[in-house]
Design a protein around this motif. Structure first.
Motif, PDB file in Angstrom:
ATOM      1  N   HIS A  77      16.516 -15.895  21.982  1.00  0.00           N
ATOM      2  CA  HIS A  77      16.779 -13.988  22.268  1.00  0.00           C
ATOM      3  C   HIS A  77      14.934 -13.981  21.987  1.00  0.00           C
ATOM      4  O   HIS A  77      14.904 -12.536  23.298  1.00  0.00           O
ATOM      5  CB  HIS A  77      17.766 -13.905  20.502  1.00  0.00           C
ATOM      6  N   GLY A 105      13.422  -1.696  14.106  1.00  0.00           N
ATOM      7  CA  GLY A 105      14.668  -0.732  14.908  1.00  0.00           C
ATOM      8  C   GLY A 105      15.231  -0.368  13.612  1.00  0.00           C
ATOM      9  O   GLY A 105      16.519  -0.205  13.308  1.00  0.00           O
ATOM     10  N   GLY A 145      17.370   5.193  16.620  1.00  0.00           N
ATOM     11  CA  GLY A 145      16.384   4.744  17.544  1.00  0.00           C
ATOM     12  C   GLY A 145      16.547   5.845  18.364  1.00  0.00           C
ATOM     13  O   GLY A 145      15.516   6.729  18.368  1.00  0.00           O
ATOM     14  N   GLY A 193      13.988  -3.765  21.250  1.00  0.00           N
ATOM     15  CA  GLY A 193      14.266  -1.425  21.572  1.00  0.00           C
ATOM     16  C   GLY A 193      14.141  -1.105  21.364  1.00  0.00           C
ATOM     17  O   GLY A 193      14.120   0.277  21.976  1.00  0.00           O
ATOM     18  N   ASP A 239      18.900  -5.170  24.441  1.00  0.00           N
ATOM     19  CA  ASP A 239      19.335  -6.685  24.797  1.00  0.00           C
ATOM     20  C   ASP A 239      20.370  -6.574  26.434  1.00  0.00           C
ATOM     21  O   ASP A 239      20.849  -5.891  26.799  1.00  0.00           O
ATOM     22  CB  ASP A 239      20.558  -6.954  23.652  1.00  0.00           C
ATOM     23  N   SER A 272      12.276  -5.040  17.398  1.00  0.00           N
ATOM     24  CA  SER A 272      13.525  -4.597  17.726  1.00  0.00           C
ATOM     25  C   SER A 272      14.743  -4.339  16.620  1.00  0.00           C
ATOM     26  O   SER A 272      13.784  -3.552  15.938  1.00  0.00           O
ATOM     27  CB  SER A 272      14.372  -5.941  17.854  1.00  0.00           C
ATOM     28  N   GLY A 273      15.940  -4.664  16.624  1.00  0.00           N
ATOM     29  CA  GLY A 273      16.479  -4.467  15.422  1.00  0.00           C
ATOM     30  C   GLY A 273      16.328  -4.645  14.158  1.00  0.00           C
ATOM     31  O   GLY A 273      16.710  -4.678  13.277  1.00  0.00           O
ATOM     32  N   GLY A 274      16.765  -6.399  14.403  1.00  0.00           N
ATOM     33  CA  GLY A 274      16.406  -7.167  13.530  1.00  0.00           C
ATOM     34  C   GLY A 274      15.302  -7.985  13.214  1.00  0.00           C
ATOM     35  O   GLY A 274      14.962  -8.711  12.770  1.00  0.00           O
ATOM     36  N   HIS A 275      13.832  -7.870  13.635  1.00  0.00           N
ATOM     37  CA  HIS A 275      12.768  -7.983  14.511  1.00  0.00           C
ATOM     38  C   HIS A 275      11.844  -7.284  14.200  1.00  0.00           C
ATOM     39  O   HIS A 275      11.632  -6.490  15.513  1.00  0.00           O
ATOM     40  CB  HIS A 275      12.595  -9.561  15.509  1.00  0.00           C
ATOM     41  N   ASP A 291      17.386   2.929  12.079  1.00  0.00           N
ATOM     42  CA  ASP A 291      19.071   2.874  12.205  1.00  0.00           C
ATOM     43  C   ASP A 291      19.259   3.434  10.668  1.00  0.00           C
ATOM     44  O   ASP A 291      20.515   4.425  11.167  1.00  0.00           O
ATOM     45  CB  ASP A 291      19.280   1.431  12.253  1.00  0.00           C
ATOM     46  N   ASP A 335      14.404   9.770  18.589  1.00  0.00           N
ATOM     47  CA  ASP A 335      13.353   9.803  19.368  1.00  0.00           C
ATOM     48  C   ASP A 335      13.571  10.326  19.800  1.00  0.00           C
ATOM     49  O   ASP A 335      12.230  12.335  20.721  1.00  0.00           O
ATOM     50  CB  ASP A 335      13.205   8.465  20.659  1.00  0.00           C
ATOM     51  N   HIS A 388      12.800 -11.416  24.514  1.00  0.00           N
ATOM     52  CA  HIS A 388      12.037 -10.410  24.062  1.00  0.00           C
ATOM     53  C   HIS A 388      10.824 -10.067  24.896  1.00  0.00           C
ATOM     54  O   HIS A 388      10.134  -9.639  25.605  1.00  0.00           O
ATOM     55  CB  HIS A 388      12.355  -9.864  23.352  1.00  0.00           C
ATOM     56  N   ASN A 390      10.387   3.215  22.668  1.00  0.00           N
ATOM     57  CA  ASN A 390      10.528   4.871  21.723  1.00  0.00           C
ATOM     58  C   ASN A 390       9.179   5.023  22.864  1.00  0.00           C
ATOM     59  O   ASN A 390       8.538   4.839  22.985  1.00  0.00           O
ATOM     60  CB  ASN A 390       9.713   4.193  21.018  1.00  0.00           C
TER      61      ASN A 390
HETATM   62  P1  ATP Z   1      17.410  -8.977  17.982  1.00  0.00           P
HETATM   63  O1  ATP Z   1      16.634  -8.241  19.062  1.00  0.00           O
HETATM   64  O2  ATP Z   1      15.985  -8.688  16.456  1.00  0.00           O
HETATM   65  O3  ATP Z   1      18.524  -9.945  18.020  1.00  0.00           O
HETATM   66  P2  ATP Z   1      18.828  -6.605  18.283  1.00  0.00           P
HETATM   67  O4  ATP Z   1      19.179  -7.078  19.497  1.00  0.00           O
HETATM   68  O5  ATP Z   1      20.213  -6.191  18.036  1.00  0.00           O
HETATM   69  O6  ATP Z   1      17.901  -7.135  17.031  1.00  0.00           O
HETATM   70  P3  ATP Z   1      17.642  -4.756  19.990  1.00  0.00           P
HETATM   71  O7  ATP Z   1      18.772  -4.768  21.303  1.00  0.00           O
HETATM   72  O8  ATP Z   1      16.367  -5.462  20.872  1.00  0.00           O
HETATM   73  O9  ATP Z   1      17.976  -5.404  18.854  1.00  0.00           O
HETATM   74  O10 ATP Z   1      17.211  -3.010  19.510  1.00  0.00           O
HETATM   75  C1  ATP Z   1      18.093  -2.194  19.369  1.00  0.00           C
HETATM   76  C2  ATP Z   1      16.972  -2.020  18.297  1.00  0.00           C
HETATM   77  O11 ATP Z   1      15.600  -0.828  19.134  1.00  0.00           O
HETATM   78  C3  ATP Z   1      17.964  -0.348  17.443  1.00  0.00           C
HETATM   79  O12 ATP Z   1      17.525  -0.331  16.239  1.00  0.00           O
HETATM   80  C4  ATP Z   1      17.542   0.938  18.126  1.00  0.00           C
HETATM   81  O13 ATP Z   1      17.767   1.796  17.588  1.00  0.00           O
HETATM   82  C5  ATP Z   1      16.123   0.700  18.506  1.00  0.00           C
HETATM   83  N1  ATP Z   1      15.541   1.287  19.793  1.00  0.00           N
HETATM   84  C6  ATP Z   1      16.806   1.568  20.860  1.00  0.00           C
HETATM   85  N2  ATP Z   1      16.288   3.035  21.294  1.00  0.00           N
HETATM   86  C7  ATP Z   1      14.909   3.244  20.749  1.00  0.00           C
HETATM   87  C8  ATP Z   1      14.209   4.224  20.611  1.00  0.00           C
HETATM   88  N3  ATP Z   1      12.999   5.412  21.471  1.00  0.00           N
HETATM   89  N4  ATP Z   1      12.885   5.041  19.324  1.00  0.00           N
HETATM   90  C9  ATP Z   1      13.268   3.322  18.789  1.00  0.00           C
HETATM   91  N5  ATP Z   1      13.899   3.135  18.388  1.00  0.00           N
HETATM   92  C10 ATP Z   1      14.795   2.403  19.649  1.00  0.00           C
END
Ligand code: ATP
Ligand code: FE
Length: 332
Positions: A112, A164, A181, A263, A295, A137-140, A168, A185, A116, A267
């Motif tokens: 995954h 991320g 996020g 994610g 995603d 991202s949300g987890g990395h 949150d 923002d 990205h 921003n």
């Molecule tokens: P990973 O990819 O690490 O497994 P994930 O798939 O859950 O985690 P993504 O979908 O890539 O993560 O991103 C989600 C994150 O992006 C969330 O934490 C969300 O708050 C953040 N996010 C989305 N839009 C914005 C923004 N405009 N500003 C800051 N953060 C944002």
């Protein structure tokens, strides 16, 4: 060749159709589970799996319909098999294997985070390697030197929370809802007051830390500062901090091409800072289109197809499994 990309690693059910001859994404359907997880203020793995199970077939059919292709046109199925919530991953992974098995076509498992990393290049004809990848991202939260589609050296990452995740959690503490996020923002864009000083975490080299910022935010809430001021100040500090680390990575490696994805790459302040960085440091920053920041199946199809080419067009064995976590460099 028509390629399918599937991602069910977290709380979005996503399926895309990618046409490799045209180098074009024909459809990219994303079904968010936002409402199902909202009452819990975060993603519940079992609920995610059940929602994926309900959504995967309609999302798949919608992707085919929008792309004007039949199941029989598909020649390769790409799917995320790690990292993510295992019950969630398994839904997409099993579905993908099922299609490949039934149609006698190959399938390709995709990491995954690797997907990205390549999301800014989906519409590009050619990628120049090596480049620095910053995944937020949300987890990395990681920095890599990426030399080809499956050669990444992780040079830095967060020692605690992902950026991320920090957005949150801060939004949750401020009672702003989930995911944090986009809400933070939006507040940032509308805010015109003074910013509060938040301490920047001291971590060596290009490693990062975000949990201290959360604690700092808690203290500001206790002191009674307005929500908007705290949210905007947090965004400014967190983004300045990550851009500072990226600048350091550029200086240390001398690499002038940068991919920023995940994610948080949506921003607005990060994008503003990155364009400043391009001018000051004479570097080129590649960012995904907004629909490819969080995603999506398109990045999985694109990355999977390129891995398939690199592996002499041999698919993965059906004995391969899905895993909650595999480090980026040891992908397969
Ligand atoms: P990973 O990819 O690490 O497994 P994930 O798939 O859950 O985690 P993504 O979908 O890539 O993560 O991103 C989600 C994150 O992006 C969330 O934490 C969300 O708050 C953040 N996010 C989305 N839009 C914005 C923004 N405009 N500003 C800051 N953060 C944002
Ligand atoms: Fe992701």
């Amino acid at each position: 060749m028509k390629v399918i990309g599937i991602d069910t690693s977290c709380d979005d059910t996503s399926v895309a159709v990618y046409d490799t001859d045209k180098g074009q994404v024909l459809s990219n359907i994303i079904s968010s589970q936002y409402e199902a997880h909202k009452p819990y203020g975060g993603v519940v793995p079992e609920i995610a799996a059940r929602e994926h199970l309900k959504n995967i077939e309609p999302v798949f059919l919608a992707a085919l319909e929008k792309a004007h292709v039949e199941v029989s046109d598909i020649e390769l199925v790409c799917v995320t098999n790690t990292p993510g919530l295992l019950p969630a991953l398994l839904v997409g992974f099993t579905f993908a294997k099922g299609i490949a098995f039934a149609r006698y076509i190959p399938f390709k498992a995709v990491h995954h985070i690797e997907a990205h990393i390549f999301s800014p290049f989906i519409k590009k004809q050619k990628i120049d390697f090596p480049f620095i990848a910053l995944v937020v991202s949300g987890g990395h939260t990681i920095l890599t030197i990426t030399r080809n589609f499956k050669n990444h050296t992780v040079i830095g990452k967060t020692v605690d929370d992902a950026i991320g995740e920090a957005f949150d959690k801060v939004a949750k503490m401020l009672g702003l809802g989930y995911p944090g996020g986009p809400v933070i923002d939006k507040i940032f864009k509308e805010y015109s007051g003074e910013y509060l000083e938040l301490p920047k975490p001291q971590v060596q080299g290009v490693s990062m830390s975000f949990s201290g910022l959360k604690t700092a935010v808690r203290r500001l809430i206790e002191k009674g500062h307005p929500k908007e001021q705290i949210a905007a100040s947090f965004q400014r500090t967190a983004i300045d901090y990550v851009v500072g680390k990226l600048r350091k990575a550029i200086k240390e490696t001398g690499i002038k091409r940068i991919s920023v994805s995940g994610g948080v790459s949506a921003n607005s302040y990060l994008r503003e800072k990155l364009s400043e960085l391009e001018e000051k440091e004479k570097v080129t920053v590649y960012l995904p289109d907004m629909e490819y920041t969080s995603d999506n199946g398109a990045m999985v199809a694109f990355t999977g197809y390129n891995l398939f080419k690199l592996d002499e067009e041999i698919g993965d064995p059906f004995t391969l499994n899905a895993y909650p976590s595999i480090p980026l460099t040891g992908v397969r």
